[in-house]
Design a protein around this motif. Sequence first.
Motif, short mmCIF file in Angstrom:
data_model
loop_
_atom_site.label_atom_id
_atom_site.label_comp_id
_atom_site.label_asym_id
_atom_site.label_seq_id
_atom_site.Cartn_x
_atom_site.Cartn_y
_atom_site.Cartn_z
N HIS A 453 0.85 -1.20 0.00
CA HIS A 453 0.00 0.00 0.00
C HIS A 453 0.88 1.25 0.00
O HIS A 453 1.83 1.35 0.78
N PRO A 454 0.58 2.22 -0.88
CA PRO A 454 1.47 3.39 -1.02
C PRO A 454 1.64 4.20 0.27
O PRO A 454 2.68 4.85 0.44
N GLN A 487 -9.41 1.52 8.13
CA GLN A 487 -9.51 0.07 8.07
C GLN A 487 -10.30 -0.35 6.84
O GLN A 487 -9.96 -1.33 6.17
N ARG A 488 -11.34 0.42 6.50
CA ARG A 488 -12.15 0.07 5.32
C ARG A 488 -11.38 0.23 4.03
O ARG A 488 -11.49 -0.59 3.13
N GLU A 489 -10.59 1.31 3.95
CA GLU A 489 -9.77 1.49 2.75
C GLU A 489 -8.78 0.34 2.59
O GLU A 489 -8.57 -0.17 1.49
N ALA A 492 -10.49 -2.75 1.38
CA ALA A 492 -10.78 -2.68 -0.06
C ALA A 492 -9.50 -2.93 -0.86
O ALA A 492 -9.50 -3.66 -1.86
N PHE A 493 -8.41 -2.35 -0.38
CA PHE A 493 -7.12 -2.52 -1.06
C PHE A 493 -6.69 -4.01 -1.07
O PHE A 493 -6.28 -4.55 -2.10
N LEU A 494 -6.83 -4.65 0.07
CA LEU A 494 -6.42 -6.05 0.18
C LEU A 494 -7.34 -6.95 -0.64
O LEU A 494 -6.89 -7.92 -1.27
N THR A 495 -8.63 -6.63 -0.63
CA THR A 495 -9.59 -7.42 -1.40
C THR A 495 -9.26 -7.31 -2.89
O THR A 495 -9.28 -8.29 -3.62
N LEU A 504 -8.45 -10.20 6.39
CA LEU A 504 -8.44 -8.74 6.48
C LEU A 504 -8.30 -8.32 7.94
O LEU A 504 -8.92 -8.91 8.82
N PRO A 505 -7.47 -7.29 8.21
CA PRO A 505 -7.27 -6.89 9.60
C PRO A 505 -8.59 -6.43 10.23
O PRO A 505 -9.38 -5.73 9.60
N ASP A 506 -8.79 -6.83 11.48
CA ASP A 506 -9.99 -6.37 12.20
C ASP A 506 -9.79 -4.98 12.76
O ASP A 506 -10.75 -4.29 13.09
N ARG A 507 -8.52 -4.59 12.89
CA ARG A 507 -8.24 -3.29 13.46
C ARG A 507 -6.90 -2.79 12.92
O ARG A 507 -6.00 -3.58 12.67
#
Length: 543
Positions: A453-454, A487-489, A492-495, A504-507
């Motif tokens: 992630h940048p 966390q949402r971004e 989305a990036f990981l997905t 996906l991280p919970d936190r």
Amino acid sequence: MLDGWVPWPDAVAERYRAEGFWEGRPLDRLLRDRAERDPERTALVDAQGARWTYAELDARADRRAAGLRRLGIGAGDRVVVQLPNTDAFVVLFFALLRAGAVPVLTLPAHRESEIVHVAETSGAKAYAIPDTHDHFDHRALARAVRKAVPGVEHVLVAGDPAEFTALDEVDADPVPLPVPDPSDVAVLLMSGGTTGKPKLIPRTHDDYAYNVRASAEVCGFDSSTVYLVVLPTAHNFALACPGLLGTLLVGGTVVLSPTPSPEDAFALIERERVTVTAVVPPIALLWLDAVEWEEADLSSLRLLQVGGSKLGAEPAARVRPALGCALQQVFGMAEGLLNYTRLDDPPELVAGTQGRPMSPADEIRVVDEDGHDVPPGGTGELLTRGPYTLRGYYRAPEHNARSFTEDGFYRTGDLVRVLPSGHLVVEGRAKDQINRGGDKISAEELENHLLAHPAVHDAAVVGMPDATMGERTCAYLVLRGETAPTQRELAAFLTERGVAAYKLPDRVEVADAFPRTSVGKIDKKELGRRIAARLRAEGSGAG
Ligand code: OOB
């Protein structure tokens, strides 16, 4: 022989044969033998109530095996299998074995990142999927996989195949097929993983058949067993401990639940008079609560197996009063070793331990950080070898050098202590992995994705306590600039990168710098303590 895997030393293999652990029979024989003895018994029932006898299931597997051969899928070919809990999984599993091909078992939740990796590593020739599952179109995933791994010649689809091949149309009239060497690899399982990429676990016909047979014996499976598959069929626990294969071996009936939800599972338990099933602790907790409001009749249930992560002593003690059945704790691993509490163990061992090794030939050691045996009763890392524990991951020589001792013990990464009775208590973990309610997440694998992630300069993934899941995943980040991705971004990036949703991280926590150990490594223990303290301050977490 398949190349790239590590067989047992000859003398050891000889001993396992001489002592009767390895019977020298291909794994698919367990279905054939039963079909010959009890052709009319019900082997398999699906959620919609479709039923197949042993003779029918056996015949379907033969026809599909012949069809696979006609497609050019045969001896030693690897086929990535990603099918949900349906008859298509069961038929294809046996058909692949009969065609001489090696199923590479993945979970329905896996996505491009995981599937491309296992297809590549295994050198897969085909990939079997549902059309859609859980609101996800697996054909779209298959297109990406084919693009990334051109060696995947065939995509076999249960349901609407789009441009690919429908599994149902693969079938052909049975043909005589060569019998595989029982000492060769039968299946490749996925490891929970502690490294950048998941590893593949070779399981031979001999070793997996023993895994199934001995499990069925320890768990008291017989022809009256009605086993509900609640976890994914491709998970070692639900497949072979004793699971679906153990039930078929002894002539019982396998019932397939599409999900572990109390609505689905309880309805099937009532409808099919299910006697035994296997779940991970968060599902056990959910079921213990759900009996309060669900009306279903669970009186047929005799045994609930719980494993995959540690079950607390308190919920363990609630199983019989709430569900009216016995509990069995299972501490197992796709790599091999299985520990079961026994059906006649006293209640305190059943509630308070994770069982003892299944086989008299299982060897275990508990060692300190220098590899020396700890005094009896002390806590240390569990090392093991035996007739159904791998000697090396598939095509992973460097990783194998770290994961095994020179004399072939597998380093489990689990911290345990052994009671005088031989029962093990799991005390923690020495491996860089998060156990999220039985789902395993390699910290390094997730960190590598986060580092792409940048906005992320450095990443450290640790577990944080959670009352239901045991642990959840916390990603600590050091940023390149000022703005932290939410966390949402990040999700989305990981997905977008094709990472399975359970990883996906919970936190997400931002740090200026990471604490370091004296040798300069990121101090994950300290990060774990920090997040646990923060959760306590917030009044949540393990509580
Ligand atoms: C099962 O297999 P895997 O390969 O997903 O994960 C193995 C790891 C173990 O090394 C241990 O860290 C953890 O999962 N684990 C447990 C446990 N059962 C597994 N930790 C504490 N308590 C338990 N009861 O998870 C698996 C395979 C076959 C049967 C059951 C579970």
